[in-house]
Design an enzyme around this catalytic site. Structure first.
Site, PDB file in Angstrom:
ATOM      1  N   LYS A 175       0.849  -1.191   0.000  1.00 27.17           N
ATOM      2  CA  LYS A 175       0.000   0.000   0.000  1.00 27.17           C
ATOM      3  C   LYS A 175       0.883   1.240   0.000  1.00 27.17           C
ATOM      4  CE  LYS A 175      -1.809   2.930   2.936  1.00 27.17           C
ATOM      5  NZ  LYS A 175      -1.994   4.104   2.048  1.00 27.17           N
ATOM      6  N   SER A 229       4.638   8.514  10.114  1.00 28.73           N
ATOM      7  CA  SER A 229       4.553   9.324  11.329  1.00 28.73           C
ATOM      8  C   SER A 229       4.605   8.473  12.589  1.00 28.73           C
ATOM      9  CB  SER A 229       3.256  10.137  11.320  1.00 28.73           C
ATOM     10  OG  SER A 229       2.140   9.291  11.528  1.00 28.73           O
ATOM     11  N   VAL A 232       0.977   7.186  13.554  1.00 25.53           N
ATOM     12  CA  VAL A 232       0.528   5.985  12.842  1.00 25.53           C
ATOM     13  C   VAL A 232       1.378   4.781  13.258  1.00 25.53           C
ATOM     14  CG1 VAL A 232       0.243   4.905  10.574  1.00 25.53           C
ATOM     15  CG2 VAL A 232      -0.369   7.305  10.902  1.00 25.53           C
ATOM     16  N   GLY A 233       2.663   4.995  13.468  1.00 25.77           N
ATOM     17  CA  GLY A 233       3.521   3.909  13.917  1.00 25.77           C
ATOM     18  C   GLY A 233       3.080   3.328  15.244  1.00 25.77           C
ATOM     19  N   GLU A 250       9.828   2.691  10.857  1.00 24.62           N
ATOM     20  CA  GLU A 250      10.785   3.790  10.684  1.00 24.62           C
ATOM     21  C   GLU A 250       9.968   5.076  10.767  1.00 24.62           C
ATOM     22  OE1 GLU A 250      13.989   5.592   7.451  1.00 24.62           O
ATOM     23  OE2 GLU A 250      12.462   4.166   6.801  1.00 24.62           O
ATOM     24  N   CYS A 284      11.968  12.417   7.602  1.00 26.72           N
ATOM     25  CA  CYS A 284      12.277  12.135   9.010  1.00 26.72           C
ATOM     26  C   CYS A 284      13.747  12.389   9.319  1.00 26.72           C
ATOM     27  CB  CYS A 284      11.893  10.702   9.354  1.00 26.72           C
ATOM     28  SG  CYS A 284      12.702   9.446   8.346  1.00 26.72           S
ATOM     29  N   GLN A 331      -0.039  19.839   3.817  1.00 29.14           N
ATOM     30  CA  GLN A 331       1.310  20.150   4.298  1.00 29.14           C
ATOM     31  C   GLN A 331       1.518  21.658   4.398  1.00 29.14           C
ATOM     32  OE1 GLN A 331       2.683  17.338   5.778  1.00 29.14           O
ATOM     33  NE2 GLN A 331       4.600  17.840   4.759  1.00 29.14           N
TER      34      GLN A 331
END
Length: 344
Positions: A175, A229, A232-233, A250, A284, A331
């Site tokens: 995805k 992010s 979400v992680g 990551e 990141c 953003q």
């Protein structure tokens, strides 16, 4: 007429079960629609997983060197299409073309690495505590890997995850981010042309709430790899942990650059410009803080500000452009208030 893209499931390009689509636009020319893409659901993920399950027994038993040969063919196709893919990347997410070429090159380098690893997937012999016994280990693939990637490195990061997963004998449900599905589709198309068997690699586009959650909770997906992010992680770790899935995350970072009196200040300025302004700072690994020793503070800042004022902002497909647009309106709305805080 915008190009119509489809999901790739079981070796076929197919529309979503939902019948819904979403548009993806060029952030530097909002009038240009890159394409329309399936707005998929859990039903599409289910079809992809079923295809992967059917493909897994034969793919996992194919000798690793043979799997590596397919990785090599895919890599050679990436080499041939490097400029074409890099231009698509610049148009789709706004990365300047010089950096986009580097992004594509990372995918190429990863592919060559995966090819070589096809002959280096060594197991180990361990000493046994019992007489006349041997202790052997064998490497086995997990099964089906759920791969969820971000938009800021749309070729490099999928390659870091997908090449090793496939080379190791796993099948993949992929995805991509909704801001870069065209790059993902071209990446998958290359594997198709390289001769990857149907069902081994499946592409499902759509939002995290539907497609991403379905990947996390599906009982037949044994490992989830995610870059994105922290928020979400954390969600992925929570859900996957309940299902005892293997997880690779990551996530975001806050990265200082420290400048000491012994530093080459011109080189330090180069580092700041690349670290802070590369990919418009949307990564990141971006340099978000600069810590300068007081002995060189004034000189460093003078050099830095002089260089910043010369940065060329413009069309990311042009070689002379040094800074690109933000990837989308969301953003822009997030970052603009921080710019105002800095100015005030």
């Amino acid at each position: 007429m915008a190009k119509e893209y489809l999901n790739y499931i079981d070796g076929k390009w197919v529309p979503s079960e939902t019948g819904r689509v979403f548009e993806n636009r060029n952030p530097s020319d909002w009038e240009e629609v890159i394409g329309t893409f399936p707005k998929s659901s859990a039903k599409d993920v289910e079809k992809a997983v079923e295809a992967a399950k059917r493909a897994f027994p034969k793919w996992s038993k194919l000798p690793a060197p043979k799997r590596g040969e397919i990785m090599l063919k895919a890599t050679e196709l990436l080499v041939k299409r490097k400029e074409e893919i890099s231009l698509l990347m610049a148009r789709e997410m706004g990365k300047v073309i010089t950096e986009a070429r580097g992004d594509t090159q990372e995918a190429i380098d990863t592919g060559y690495y995966a090819f070589g690893e096809g002959r280096r997937l060594f197991s180990r012999n361990a000493p046994s505590e019992l007489p006349d016994k041997m202790a052997l280990t064998f490497l086995r693939p997990v099964g089906i890997a759920g791969i969820i990637t971000p938009w800021n490195f749309p070729m490099a990061i999928p390659s870091w995850k997908i090449f090793p997963a496939l080379l190791s004998g796993n099948c993949v449900v992929f995805k991509p981010a909704t801001d870069t599905p065209a790059c993902a589709a071209e990446f998958v198309r290359i594997f198709e042309e390289a001769g990857l068997p149907p069902g081994v690699l499946n592409l499902v586009t759509g939002g995290g709430g539907e497609v991403g959650e379905a990947i996390l909770t599906h009982p037949d997906i044994g490992v989830v790899s995610f870059t994105g992010s922290v928020e979400v992680g954390a969600r992925i770790a929570e859900v996957a942990g309940k299902h005892l899935k293997k997880v690779s995350l990551e996530l975001g970072g806050k990265n200082p650059q420290i400048v000491m009196p012994s530093a080459d200040l011109d080189l330090a300025v180069d580092g700041v410009l690349w670290g802070a302004f590369g990919t418009q700072g949307q990564r990141c690994t971006a340099t978000s803080r600069l810590i300068i020793h007081e002995d060189v503070y004034d000189e460093m800042m003078d050099k830095l500000l002089a260089r910043v004022k010369t940065l060329r902002i413009g069309d990311p497909t042009k070689n002379e452009t040094q800074m690109e647009p933000l990837v989308n309106e969301g953003q822009l709305k997030t970052i603009h208030p921080y710019v105002e805080i800095g100015k005030n």
